[in-house]
Design an enzyme around this catalytic site. Structure first.
Site, PDB file in Angstrom:
ATOM      1  N   GLU A   1       0.789  -1.225   0.000  1.00  0.00           N
ATOM      2  CA  GLU A   1       0.000   0.000   0.000  1.00  0.00           C
ATOM      3  C   GLU A   1       0.829   1.287   0.000  1.00  0.00           C
ATOM      4  O   GLU A   1       0.373   2.317  -0.504  1.00  0.00           O
ATOM      5  CB  GLU A   1      -0.933   0.007   1.225  1.00  0.00           C
ATOM      6  CG  GLU A   1      -1.954  -1.120   1.259  1.00  0.00           C
ATOM      7  CD  GLU A   1      -3.037  -0.962   0.210  1.00  0.00           C
ATOM      8  OE1 GLU A   1      -3.291   0.175  -0.220  1.00  0.00           O
ATOM      9  OE2 GLU A   1      -3.609  -1.991  -0.202  1.00  0.00           O
TER      10      GLU A   1
ATOM     11  N   SER B   1     -43.350 -21.412 -14.939  1.00  0.00           N
ATOM     12  CA  SER B   1     -44.598 -20.818 -15.429  1.00  0.00           C
ATOM     13  C   SER B   1     -44.968 -19.508 -14.752  1.00  0.00           C
ATOM     14  O   SER B   1     -45.879 -18.816 -15.208  1.00  0.00           O
ATOM     15  CB  SER B   1     -45.756 -21.809 -15.256  1.00  0.00           C
ATOM     16  OG  SER B   1     -45.591 -22.912 -16.124  1.00  0.00           O
TER      17      SER B   1
END
Length: 666
Positions: A86, A362
């Protein structure tokens, strides 16, 4: 120290001169001067509060609930891994990394916008504690000034400790101690080199680099961290190779769940990001007040229902049948309750109410076939084809393998016959049906433009939230409200930041919605949905999907079970199935009943204290006379023969092409 401070100020001023004018610099400096740097170690970050629709507190999110540890409890390998990844010049700079800023400035200049931060660890600590995560130049300058102040106040060891105690490591882990416990089941002081590298890999993008979400990506990122540690002289090449061969953790060590209503609260955190661009970091560090539409009593009742084993199919082992449910207010789209699954819901984990993508069977027919048909002018008594059907090789079958010659639209919906639905979509055109469904919020894959879509045959599928939102438009006279959980957002000073402003839009004619409701009431009264009957007017549709052919050859069962329905007040959708369907884990052949029974239980709870309202009456439609029915039957027979003739011609053309190719090959 004085020399370092002056150097830091000069660096900040150089950055400021490139980015903005002197007046802006004075404003930023005054803003930073107001920050209480001492509160980094003295005062906890104010919690973010989440409220239900009655403005009662339901969740408190705060980093003060992490487990801070001291510098001597942090292994050197973790500090080295974080610095190498970092902020490699952490121990040399005075709060800002000038080289990193120049690099980021060049990248941003070429991109024409702020795309890279170049932030030091100190700047990241400042941003998490005091500032928003927006990538603007003003914010970056504030961040730089404040970082220099922090460096004047704290030692490097104190800064790295504060950083590691507050950073987000994903999976609900804030701070390195929680992260070590969740990922490895141990204290941070006992982390190995490989484990330290993995944790250092995560903060850049916690949702991407968690090994529990994407093991391949997490492994690549961890091994990159190890490589950077070698580059910076922290470990040897031999140590890197040994650590890179250590497997990633596969099992999450869950800490006792303290948060109530996780299915709903985690969805709120995601909605903050998706709809308001408020990051997870901002949620946990911003002291926000989030006002939602959650009905606490209904959420609690739904969670209790999901704890009732009798409502779910028995499992052959410890892997339970799963389920997801979403309940909406049809008048405004507000989400009243969500159920993301059975058992513990992991932090921001898979939510089956919102993240699920399964074929709806369905239950999609009213959305992609019958709703569009009614909009086009069909009526509940329109006669539909129900004979053997072959369209370009696609031959749908009714679930009973029978034919009735022709049926009314109402009968086709009541009994969930497949052939009439496919035939009708073909008559109207696939694009017409899909365009109607898209307006209701149904997502389609580019490969979904095929006739099986009439029966829910989708490449990816839908979630309960998609279906509840779509059906809500039928209940609301065709007016669709986008489903949402957040009503308003206020900051720590109780000033409104944002509120829901989504406008409803008319997706179908009012007459269409009322006719569809009339038809879907028939499903509960005399169709496949009788198990879902309530003691008040309601409408809905069942849906199931069959096992894959490889499983269906030796087993009789189902993959998915759906029930989607509504009253004049609420719309709800329930899915039941296994996360992975295989030879052991599938629904029984009567598995469609489970979703209907769960839906009924939820809706009965949801309507306690609500009056039993009636649906608006449907418009009057002209019913066909016996002569018209006979003419329709002959017409449908002719259409069936025409389709068969067309299919024969297509096959003959294919044979001719094949014979022609064979002659050319000779």
């Amino acid at each position: 120290m004085k020399k370092r401070w002056l150097t830091g100020v000069l660096l900040v001023l150089m950055t400021l001169s490139v980015a903005t004018a002197g007046a802006a610099g004075a404003y930023v400096y005054q803003t930073v001067e107001q920050l209480d740097i001492q509160q980094l170690s003295n005062e906890p970050v104010p919690p973010t509060l989440i409220f239900d629709k009655q403005n009662q507190l339901i969740a408190e999110l705060s980093m003060s609930k992490n487990e801070p540890i001291t510098f001597d409890q942090i292994p050197a390998t973790l500090i080295q891994a974080v610095v190498a990844t970092e902020d490699r010049r952490f121990y040399d700079h005075v709060g800002i990394d000038w080289i990193g800023i120049l690099r980021a400035g060049w990248v941003n200049f070429r991109a024409g916008q702020v795309v890279e931060g170049g932030s030091s660890l100190t700047q990241q600590l400042v941003k998490n504690a005091f500032l928003s995560s927006e990538r603007t130049m003003d914010r970056k300058i504030q961040e730089a000034f404040a970082a220099v102040q922090v460096e004047r106040t704290y030692s490097k060891d104190q800064i790295i400790t504060l950083y590691l105690n507050t950073i987000n490591f994903g999976e609900g882990a804030w701070g390195v101690q929680r992260a070590a416990q969740i990922y490895f089941g141990k204290d941070a002081k006992d982390l190995t080199l490989a484990e330290s590298a993995m944790l250092a890999a995560i903060p850049k993008a916690p949702s991407h680099y968690s090994p529990f979400k994407d093991a391949k990506r997490a492994l690549e990122r961890r091994n990159l961290v190890l490589h950077l540690m070698v580059e910076n002289g922290y470990i040897t090449e031999k140590e890197r190779i040994e650590a890179s061969e250590v497997p990633l953790p596969e099992t999450k060590h869950d800490i006792k769940q303290e948060l109530k209503y996780p299915s709903y609260v985690y969805h709120v955190i995601r909605e903050l990001k998706q709809k308001y661009n408020i990051s997870e970091d901002d949620v946990w560090t911003g002291g926000l007040k989030i006002y939602t539409s959650m009905d606490r009593k209904l959420q609690e009742a739904t969670e209790k229902i999901y704890g009732n084993q009798a409502l779910f199919p028995a499992s052959p082992d410890k892997i339970p049948a799963q389920s997801g449910a979403a309940i909406l207010d049809v008048s405004n789209g507000e989400i009243q309750a969500l159920m993301g699954g059975r058992g513990e819901i992991p932090y921001l984990g898979f939510n089956r109410a919102t993240d699920l993508r399964r074929q709806p069977g369905s239950s999609i027919k009213p959305v992609v076939v019958y709703g569009p048909a009614l909009e086009k002018g069909y009526t509940p008594d329109s006669l539909l084809y129900d004979q053997p059907l072959n369209i370009a090789g696609y031959q749908p079958q009714n679930w009973d393998r029978g034919y009735r010659g022709e049926v009314t639209l109402q009968e086709a919906v009541n009994k969930s016959w497949n052939i009439p639905a496919v035939w009708l979509l073909h008559e109207m055109g696939i694009d017409y049906g899909m365009d109607f469904a898209k307006k209701l919020g149904i997502p389609f894959h580019q490969d979904d433009r095929v006739l099986p879509i009439a029966l829910g045959g989708m490449k990816q599928g839908v979630s309960p939230l998609h279906m509840a939102q779509a059906y809500a438009a039928f209940a609301n006279d065709g007016l669709l409200h986008e489903a949402h959980a957040i009503r308003a957002i206020r900051d720590a000073d109780d000033q409104e930041i944002a509120s829901w402003t989504g406008a409803p839009y008319q997706v179908m004619k009012k007459e269409t919605a009322r006719l569809m409701t009339h038809v879907l009431q028939g499903v509960l009264q005399q169709g496949t949905g009788t198990r879902a009957v309530l003691n008040r007017p309601a409408a809905g549709k069942t849906g199931t999907t069959q096992l894959a052919p490889s499983l269906a050859a030796s087993r009789n069962g189902l993959t998915d079970s759906w029930f989607v329905g509504y009253t004049p007040q609420l719309s709800a959708a329930v899915w039941v199935g296994y996360d992975t369907t295989d030879t052991k884990h599938y629904l029984p052949s009567d598995g469609g009943k489970y979703s209907a029974l769960i839906w009924k239980e939820i809706m009965q709870q949801a309507h306690q204290g609500l009056s039993a309202e009636a649906f608006p009456p449907p418009p009057v439609w002209k019913k066909p006379t016996p002569v018209e029915r006979n003419a329709s039957f002959k017409s449908n027979q002719g259409k069936g023969k025409s389709l068969e003739k067309k299919e024969r011609k297509e096959k003959e053309r294919e044979k001719e092409k094949k014979r022609g190719k064979e002659k050319r090959d000779d």
